[in-house]
Design a protein around this motif. Structure first.
Motif, PDB file in Angstrom:
ATOM      1  N   PRO A 162       0.816  -1.218   0.000  1.00  0.00           N
ATOM      2  CA  PRO A 162       0.000   0.000   0.000  1.00  0.00           C
ATOM      3  C   PRO A 162       0.854   1.275   0.000  1.00  0.00           C
ATOM      4  O   PRO A 162       2.018   1.242   0.373  1.00  0.00           O
ATOM      5  CB  PRO A 162      -0.814  -0.114   1.292  1.00  0.00           C
ATOM      6  CG  PRO A 162      -0.795  -1.571   1.637  1.00  0.00           C
ATOM      7  CD  PRO A 162       0.544  -2.072   1.182  1.00  0.00           C
ATOM      8  N   LEU A 163       0.224   2.390  -0.402  1.00  0.00           N
ATOM      9  CA  LEU A 163       0.967   3.630  -0.600  1.00  0.00           C
ATOM     10  C   LEU A 163       0.938   4.538   0.626  1.00  0.00           C
ATOM     11  O   LEU A 163      -0.076   4.651   1.300  1.00  0.00           O
ATOM     12  CB  LEU A 163       0.380   4.415  -1.779  1.00  0.00           C
ATOM     13  CG  LEU A 163       0.396   3.760  -3.159  1.00  0.00           C
ATOM     14  CD1 LEU A 163      -0.121   4.745  -4.197  1.00  0.00           C
ATOM     15  CD2 LEU A 163       1.798   3.280  -3.542  1.00  0.00           C
ATOM     16  N   SER A 184       2.313   0.367  10.639  1.00  0.00           N
ATOM     17  CA  SER A 184       3.528   0.964  10.094  1.00  0.00           C
ATOM     18  C   SER A 184       3.680   2.361  10.684  1.00  0.00           C
ATOM     19  O   SER A 184       2.696   3.007  11.030  1.00  0.00           O
ATOM     20  CB  SER A 184       3.426   1.055   8.563  1.00  0.00           C
ATOM     21  OG  SER A 184       4.460   1.846   8.038  1.00  0.00           O
ATOM     22  N   ARG A 185       4.925   2.821  10.815  1.00  0.00           N
ATOM     23  CA  ARG A 185       5.150   4.164  11.354  1.00  0.00           C
ATOM     24  C   ARG A 185       4.524   5.219  10.446  1.00  0.00           C
ATOM     25  O   ARG A 185       4.011   6.235  10.918  1.00  0.00           O
ATOM     26  CB  ARG A 185       6.657   4.422  11.491  1.00  0.00           C
ATOM     27  CG  ARG A 185       6.999   5.684  12.257  1.00  0.00           C
ATOM     28  CD  ARG A 185       8.487   5.821  12.432  1.00  0.00           C
ATOM     29  NE  ARG A 185       9.153   6.155  11.171  1.00  0.00           N
ATOM     30  CZ  ARG A 185       9.246   7.394  10.690  1.00  0.00           C
ATOM     31  NH1 ARG A 185       8.696   8.398  11.330  1.00  0.00           N
ATOM     32  NH2 ARG A 185       9.899   7.611   9.572  1.00  0.00           N
ATOM     33  N   VAL A 186       4.550   4.958   9.155  1.00  0.00           N
ATOM     34  CA  VAL A 186       3.938   5.863   8.177  1.00  0.00           C
ATOM     35  C   VAL A 186       2.597   5.280   7.755  1.00  0.00           C
ATOM     36  O   VAL A 186       2.550   4.134   7.302  1.00  0.00           O
ATOM     37  CB  VAL A 186       4.859   6.017   6.938  1.00  0.00           C
ATOM     38  CG1 VAL A 186       4.200   6.899   5.901  1.00  0.00           C
ATOM     39  CG2 VAL A 186       6.208   6.573   7.352  1.00  0.00           C
ATOM     40  N   PRO A 187       1.489   6.015   7.895  1.00  0.00           N
ATOM     41  CA  PRO A 187       0.184   5.489   7.455  1.00  0.00           C
ATOM     42  C   PRO A 187       0.218   5.115   5.979  1.00  0.00           C
ATOM     43  O   PRO A 187       0.814   5.826   5.163  1.00  0.00           O
ATOM     44  CB  PRO A 187      -0.774   6.661   7.709  1.00  0.00           C
ATOM     45  CG  PRO A 187      -0.083   7.518   8.718  1.00  0.00           C
ATOM     46  CD  PRO A 187       1.383   7.374   8.454  1.00  0.00           C
ATOM     47  N   LEU A 196      11.351   7.123  -3.653  1.00  0.00           N
ATOM     48  CA  LEU A 196      12.382   7.893  -2.959  1.00  0.00           C
ATOM     49  C   LEU A 196      11.753   8.756  -1.865  1.00  0.00           C
ATOM     50  O   LEU A 196      12.271   8.836  -0.742  1.00  0.00           O
ATOM     51  CB  LEU A 196      13.138   8.773  -3.962  1.00  0.00           C
ATOM     52  CG  LEU A 196      14.300   9.616  -3.401  1.00  0.00           C
ATOM     53  CD1 LEU A 196      15.342   8.717  -2.744  1.00  0.00           C
ATOM     54  CD2 LEU A 196      14.929  10.441  -4.510  1.00  0.00           C
ATOM     55  N   ALA A 197      10.607   9.385  -2.175  1.00  0.00           N
ATOM     56  CA  ALA A 197       9.913  10.197  -1.171  1.00  0.00           C
ATOM     57  C   ALA A 197       9.446   9.328  -0.015  1.00  0.00           C
ATOM     58  O   ALA A 197       9.529   9.715   1.157  1.00  0.00           O
ATOM     59  CB  ALA A 197       8.719  10.905  -1.821  1.00  0.00           C
ATOM     60  N   ASP A 198       9.004   8.135  -0.347  1.00  0.00           N
ATOM     61  CA  ASP A 198       8.551   7.184   0.671  1.00  0.00           C
ATOM     62  C   ASP A 198       9.716   6.792   1.583  1.00  0.00           C
ATOM     63  O   ASP A 198       9.594   6.737   2.810  1.00  0.00           O
ATOM     64  CB  ASP A 198       7.983   5.951  -0.044  1.00  0.00           C
ATOM     65  CG  ASP A 198       7.162   5.089   0.892  1.00  0.00           C
ATOM     66  OD1 ASP A 198       6.750   5.596   1.945  1.00  0.00           O
ATOM     67  OD2 ASP A 198       6.941   3.920   0.554  1.00  0.00           O
ATOM     68  N   GLU A 237      10.663   9.554   3.881  1.00  0.00           N
ATOM     69  CA  GLU A 237       9.664   9.668   4.944  1.00  0.00           C
ATOM     70  C   GLU A 237       9.931   8.637   6.041  1.00  0.00           C
ATOM     71  O   GLU A 237       9.884   8.940   7.233  1.00  0.00           O
ATOM     72  CB  GLU A 237       8.267   9.462   4.339  1.00  0.00           C
ATOM     73  CG  GLU A 237       7.134   9.832   5.264  1.00  0.00           C
ATOM     74  CD  GLU A 237       5.795   9.801   4.545  1.00  0.00           C
ATOM     75  OE1 GLU A 237       4.905  10.551   4.941  1.00  0.00           O
ATOM     76  OE2 GLU A 237       5.642   9.021   3.585  1.00  0.00           O
ATOM     77  N   GLN A 238      10.256   7.421   5.635  1.00  0.00           N
ATOM     78  CA  GLN A 238      10.522   6.358   6.612  1.00  0.00           C
ATOM     79  C   GLN A 238      11.780   6.645   7.419  1.00  0.00           C
ATOM     80  O   GLN A 238      11.852   6.330   8.609  1.00  0.00           O
ATOM     81  CB  GLN A 238      10.658   5.018   5.889  1.00  0.00           C
ATOM     82  CG  GLN A 238       9.362   4.501   5.300  1.00  0.00           C
ATOM     83  CD  GLN A 238       9.550   3.142   4.658  1.00  0.00           C
ATOM     84  OE1 GLN A 238      10.164   2.260   5.234  1.00  0.00           O
ATOM     85  NE2 GLN A 238       9.033   2.960   3.456  1.00  0.00           N
ATOM     86  N   LEU A 239      12.776   7.253   6.763  1.00  0.00           N
ATOM     87  CA  LEU A 239      14.042   7.537   7.442  1.00  0.00           C
ATOM     88  C   LEU A 239      14.015   8.866   8.197  1.00  0.00           C
ATOM     89  O   LEU A 239      14.959   9.189   8.913  1.00  0.00           O
ATOM     90  CB  LEU A 239      15.184   7.553   6.416  1.00  0.00           C
ATOM     91  CG  LEU A 239      15.462   6.215   5.705  1.00  0.00           C
ATOM     92  CD1 LEU A 239      16.519   6.416   4.632  1.00  0.00           C
ATOM     93  CD2 LEU A 239      15.923   5.157   6.717  1.00  0.00           C
ATOM     94  N   GLY A 240      12.939   9.634   7.993  1.00  0.00           N
ATOM     95  CA  GLY A 240      12.853  10.939   8.662  1.00  0.00           C
ATOM     96  C   GLY A 240      13.768  11.978   8.066  1.00  0.00           C
ATOM     97  O   GLY A 240      14.187  12.922   8.723  1.00  0.00           O
TER      98      GLY A 240
END
Length: 228
Positions: free
Chosen positions: A33-34, A79-82, A213-215, A218-221
């Motif tokens: 999922p995105l 997930s940390r990111v929705p 890349l944006a994802d 986001e995961q790495l902050g």
């Protein structure tokens, strides 16, 4: 089947968000999922979109909320990111082939059966144009007890050889406006078509890589370049 789906037409932003989720589920399953970032990149990409849109994060968040109310989108927790995934087939009660055609119509606007078969290649490989037309006609003749038609065959535009189809997820369509519209552009040569297809494929690949890349950022902050 969830009948909430049929209570109201989708907004243009909701249709774009839903269509993008349906596309990415099939074309970049490893990124699905995105996340919100990836979804925004997919909604606003310049290839495979008609019209090209520029949706902000607030627009997409609002569209996601509306789609969740209609049971068309589900938020994945854990997930940390929705992350978000579509629930279109179950909510609409249509087979995969019909969902693919509706997704393409949401993203690319009115298309002929031949165009839909070509554009569906990365989503689903239809055997022939006849099978595409059969599913489109099924969507057009869908019974009211199932929620009514989800697609309509438009009158032939001046100068066009084939009739185009359009989805009805955003409400009824003024077919007369299409019948009296400007003449269709002349068909491109085979070489032009092949070049356009290669460019579109490359643009879609770049857009998908940018979303990934944006994802990852986001995961790495890590902030986007140019941001504080």
């Amino acid at each position: 089947m969830n009948h909430d789906f049929h209570q109201r037409p989708l907004s243009a932003a909701e249709a774009r968000v839903l269509g993008t989720l349906m596309e990415k589920a099939r074309t970049v399953p490893d990124s699905y999922p995105l996340s919100l970032n990836s979804l925004q990149s997919g909604c606003n990409q310049k290839s495979s979109r008609e019209p090209v849109m520029n949706l902000g994060e607030a627009d997409i968040t609002e569209a996601l909320e509306g789609l969740r109310e209609l049971s068309l989108v589900v938020e994945i927790s854990g997930s940390r990111v929705p992350r978000f995934e579509h629930n279109f087939q179950r909510a609409a009660g249509v087979p995969e082939q019909s969902a693919v055609l509706l997704g393409l119509l949401m993203l690319r606007g009115p298309q002929t059966a031949a165009e839909l078969r070509l554009n569906a290649d990365r989503w689903y490989k239809f055997l022939d144009i006849g099978s595409v037309e059969a599913f489109l006609e099924e969507l057009q003749e869908r019974a009211e007890v199932k929620g009514g038609p989800l697609a309509v065959k438009l009158p032939r535009a001046p100068g066009a050889r084939e009739q185009r189809w359009m989805h009805l997820l955003c409400g009824p369509v003024d077919t007369a406006a299409f019948a009296s519209g400007a003449a269709a552009a002349p068909a491109s040569s085979a070489a032009d078509s092949a070049l356009a297809e290669r460019v579109e494929t490359l643009e879609a690949t770049v857009a998908e890589l940018q979303a990934q890349l944006a994802d990852l950022r986001e995961q790495l902050g890590v902030s986007q370049p140019g941001q504080a």
